[in-house]
Design a protein around this motif. Structure first.
Motif, PDB file in Angstrom:
ATOM      1  N   TYR A 163       0.831  -1.214   0.000  1.00  0.00           N
ATOM      2  CA  TYR A 163       0.000   0.000   0.000  1.00  0.00           C
ATOM      3  C   TYR A 163       0.863   1.260   0.000  1.00  0.00           C
ATOM      4  CZ  TYR A 163      -3.268   3.577   1.502  1.00  0.00           C
ATOM      5  OH  TYR A 163      -4.004   4.724   1.587  1.00  0.00           O
ATOM      6  N   GLU A 164       1.896   1.276   0.821  1.00  0.00           N
ATOM      7  CA  GLU A 164       2.779   2.446   0.875  1.00  0.00           C
ATOM      8  C   GLU A 164       3.480   2.680  -0.457  1.00  0.00           C
ATOM      9  OE1 GLU A 164       5.344   1.638   4.135  1.00  0.00           O
ATOM     10  OE2 GLU A 164       3.807   2.030   5.666  1.00  0.00           O
ATOM     11  N   ALA A 165       3.783   1.590  -1.167  1.00  0.00           N
ATOM     12  CA  ALA A 165       4.460   1.714  -2.460  1.00  0.00           C
ATOM     13  C   ALA A 165       3.537   2.226  -3.550  1.00  0.00           C
ATOM     14  CB  ALA A 165       5.048   0.367  -2.869  1.00  0.00           C
ATOM     15  N   LEU A 166       2.265   1.846  -3.507  1.00  0.00           N
ATOM     16  CA  LEU A 166       1.356   2.168  -4.615  1.00  0.00           C
ATOM     17  C   LEU A 166       0.439   3.353  -4.359  1.00  0.00           C
ATOM     18  CD1 LEU A 166       0.262  -1.414  -5.764  1.00  0.00           C
ATOM     19  CD2 LEU A 166       2.201  -0.039  -6.533  1.00  0.00           C
ATOM     20  N   GLU A 188       8.554   4.637  -8.992  1.00  0.00           N
ATOM     21  CA  GLU A 188       9.783   3.895  -8.725  1.00  0.00           C
ATOM     22  C   GLU A 188       9.515   2.385  -8.684  1.00  0.00           C
ATOM     23  OE1 GLU A 188      12.697   5.167  -8.709  1.00  0.00           O
ATOM     24  OE2 GLU A 188      12.091   7.263  -8.778  1.00  0.00           O
ATOM     25  N   TYR A 189       8.419   2.004  -8.035  1.00  0.00           N
ATOM     26  CA  TYR A 189       8.101   0.575  -7.959  1.00  0.00           C
ATOM     27  C   TYR A 189       7.829   0.008  -9.348  1.00  0.00           C
ATOM     28  CZ  TYR A 189       5.611  -3.764  -7.352  1.00  0.00           C
ATOM     29  OH  TYR A 189       5.222  -5.074  -7.452  1.00  0.00           O
ATOM     30  N   ASP A 190       7.033   0.714 -10.148  1.00  0.00           N
ATOM     31  CA  ASP A 190       6.707   0.226 -11.492  1.00  0.00           C
ATOM     32  C   ASP A 190       7.967   0.049 -12.330  1.00  0.00           C
ATOM     33  OD1 ASP A 190       4.027   0.082 -10.979  1.00  0.00           O
ATOM     34  OD2 ASP A 190       3.499   1.942 -12.001  1.00  0.00           O
ATOM     35  N   LEU A 191       8.875   1.010 -12.185  1.00  0.00           N
ATOM     36  CA  LEU A 191      10.120   0.923 -12.948  1.00  0.00           C
ATOM     37  C   LEU A 191      10.891  -0.339 -12.567  1.00  0.00           C
ATOM     38  CD1 LEU A 191      12.517   3.881 -13.605  1.00  0.00           C
ATOM     39  CD2 LEU A 191      13.428   1.701 -12.832  1.00  0.00           C
ATOM     40  N   GLU A 192      11.072  -0.556 -11.255  1.00  0.00           N
ATOM     41  CA  GLU A 192      11.822  -1.723 -10.794  1.00  0.00           C
ATOM     42  C   GLU A 192      11.090  -3.021 -11.113  1.00  0.00           C
ATOM     43  OE1 GLU A 192      14.882  -1.782  -9.683  1.00  0.00           O
ATOM     44  OE2 GLU A 192      14.959   0.387  -9.988  1.00  0.00           O
ATOM     45  N   TYR A 213      10.535   5.158 -17.503  1.00  0.00           N
ATOM     46  CA  TYR A 213       9.131   5.569 -17.432  1.00  0.00           C
ATOM     47  C   TYR A 213       8.895   6.895 -18.148  1.00  0.00           C
ATOM     48  CZ  TYR A 213       4.488   6.233 -15.404  1.00  0.00           C
ATOM     49  OH  TYR A 213       3.136   6.405 -15.238  1.00  0.00           O
ATOM     50  N   ARG A 214       9.828   7.808 -18.009  1.00  0.00           N
ATOM     51  CA  ARG A 214       9.699   9.104 -18.691  1.00  0.00           C
ATOM     52  C   ARG A 214       9.648   8.901 -20.206  1.00  0.00           C
ATOM     53  NH1 ARG A 214      13.776  11.901 -16.559  1.00  0.00           N
ATOM     54  NH2 ARG A 214      12.585  13.460 -15.376  1.00  0.00           N
ATOM     55  N   SER A 215      10.559   8.095 -20.727  1.00  0.00           N
ATOM     56  CA  SER A 215      10.579   7.844 -22.172  1.00  0.00           C
ATOM     57  C   SER A 215       9.289   7.175 -22.630  1.00  0.00           C
ATOM     58  CB  SER A 215      11.779   6.959 -22.544  1.00  0.00           C
ATOM     59  OG  SER A 215      12.988   7.628 -22.260  1.00  0.00           O
ATOM     60  N   GLU A 226       7.286  15.091 -14.364  1.00  0.00           N
ATOM     61  CA  GLU A 226       8.367  16.062 -14.523  1.00  0.00           C
ATOM     62  C   GLU A 226       8.393  17.060 -13.364  1.00  0.00           C
ATOM     63  OE1 GLU A 226      10.526  15.301 -16.407  1.00  0.00           O
ATOM     64  OE2 GLU A 226       9.934  14.893 -18.465  1.00  0.00           O
ATOM     65  N   LEU A 227       7.221  17.446 -12.871  1.00  0.00           N
ATOM     66  CA  LEU A 227       7.180  18.354 -11.721  1.00  0.00           C
ATOM     67  C   LEU A 227       7.793  17.698 -10.485  1.00  0.00           C
ATOM     68  CD1 LEU A 227       3.597  19.870 -12.127  1.00  0.00           C
ATOM     69  CD2 LEU A 227       5.770  21.093 -12.403  1.00  0.00           C
ATOM     70  N   LEU A 228       7.475  16.425 -10.268  1.00  0.00           N
ATOM     71  CA  LEU A 228       8.016  15.708  -9.115  1.00  0.00           C
ATOM     72  C   LEU A 228       9.519  15.497  -9.237  1.00  0.00           C
ATOM     73  CD1 LEU A 228       5.246  13.010  -8.532  1.00  0.00           C
ATOM     74  CD2 LEU A 228       5.696  15.028  -7.130  1.00  0.00           C
ATOM     75  N   ARG A 229      10.019  15.433 -10.464  1.00  0.00           N
ATOM     76  CA  ARG A 229      11.454  15.259 -10.692  1.00  0.00           C
ATOM     77  C   ARG A 229      12.169  16.602 -10.845  1.00  0.00           C
ATOM     78  NH1 ARG A 229       9.566  11.100  -9.624  1.00  0.00           N
ATOM     79  NH2 ARG A 229      10.354   9.001  -9.996  1.00  0.00           N
ATOM     80  N   LEU A 230      11.493  17.691 -10.516  1.00  0.00           N
ATOM     81  CA  LEU A 230      12.058  19.047 -10.546  1.00  0.00           C
ATOM     82  C   LEU A 230      12.453  19.490 -11.949  1.00  0.00           C
ATOM     83  CD1 LEU A 230      14.234  18.962  -7.282  1.00  0.00           C
ATOM     84  CD2 LEU A 230      11.829  19.581  -7.559  1.00  0.00           C
ATOM     85  N   GLU A 231      11.783  18.943 -12.948  1.00  0.00           N
ATOM     86  CA  GLU A 231      11.958  19.385 -14.338  1.00  0.00           C
ATOM     87  C   GLU A 231      10.792  20.305 -14.682  1.00  0.00           C
ATOM     88  OE1 GLU A 231      14.484  18.889 -16.230  1.00  0.00           O
ATOM     89  OE2 GLU A 231      15.577  17.402 -15.038  1.00  0.00           O
TER      90      GLU A 231
END
Length: 235
Positions: A50-53, A61-65, A83-85, A103-108
């Motif tokens: 639950y904390e991950a999703l 991050e979880y989906d990527l891994e 994931y960005r691509s 992008e906002l969460l990644r400071l872009e």
């Protein structure tokens, strides 16, 4: 690697609301007070899932891994998943909205604003494309970044839409006064110099009945009255 989606019993594309409902349902079944101490480990794994999703950034991050792991299991070698691509390659509006938030969460922030503008800016209805909580978080961060870059009218529009929704059904709760103070700062210090009289009247009218105090509303109404007098005097 545990499959958090399977543990919660939801599909990979499940909304935040669906994940929360699934967690509450499973937790009722597995809580040690109900199911006994033997279910403590299953309950611990459920909490981790639950904390991950339930948090968007953690879920990215979880989906990527997880997709890396799935690719390794299926093909015998690791395939790098970006994931960005992947979001960039998608053409549907929902993926564009998710990319803006990502992008906002990644400071872009500049890239996020660029994507937002490419998809219509103020006409891009992200509230219809993201879960309610994600939309409200995304919209607030986007408004902050627009205001920092002197796009105060756009920031004002995004923030007042949030306040109208917050009045309808609370999400920000104790943080709401901060949003109101931020809107009043934009109105008092930044906005008037950037808009014409007609737009200013529109802005003042949009502040009525979205949760400001009676004192604040009197100030907004007085500004409407004063602007109308000035406009008539100039005509």
């Amino acid at each position: 690697m545990d499959n958090h989606y399977d543990l919660l019993g939801v599909r990979p594309g499940a909304s935040t609301a669906e994940i929360k409902r699934a967690f509450r349902s499973k937790a009722k079944q597995l809580h040690p007070d109900i199911a006994g101490a033997s279910c403590a480990e299953a309950m611990r794994k459920l909490l981790i899932a639950y904390e991950a999703l339930s948090n968007l950034e953690n879920r990215f991050e979880y989906d990527l891994e997880f997709k890396k792991s799935a690719a390794y299991s299926a093909g015998g070698s690791k395939i790098k998943f970006n994931y960005r691509s992947w979001l960039n390659e998608q053409t549907d509006p929902a993926s564009k909205a998710k990319l803006i938030f990502y992008e906002l969460l990644r400071l872009e922030e500049d890239r996020a604003i660029e994507i937002w503008r490419e998809n219509g800016g103020l006409d891009f209805c992200m509230e219809k494309l993201l879960d309610r909580e994600d939309w409200m978080d995304c919209q607030y961060i986007l408004a902050e970044e627009l205001e920092k870059r002197d796009f105060c009218f756009e920031a004002f529009k995004l923030l007042t839409a949030l306040l109208a929704e917050e009045k309808r059904r609370c999400y920000f709760n104790l943080f709401t006064p901060e949003i109101k103070s931020y809107v009043k700062y934009i109105v008092k210090k930044r906005l008037r110099a950037q808009v014409d009289s007609e737009t200013w009247l529109y802005c003042m009218e949009s502040l009525i009945d979205i949760g400001f105090s009676e004192h604040d509303e009197r100030i907004f109404k007085d500004s409407i009255s004063q602007t109308l007098k000035e406009t008539r005097a100039q005509s």
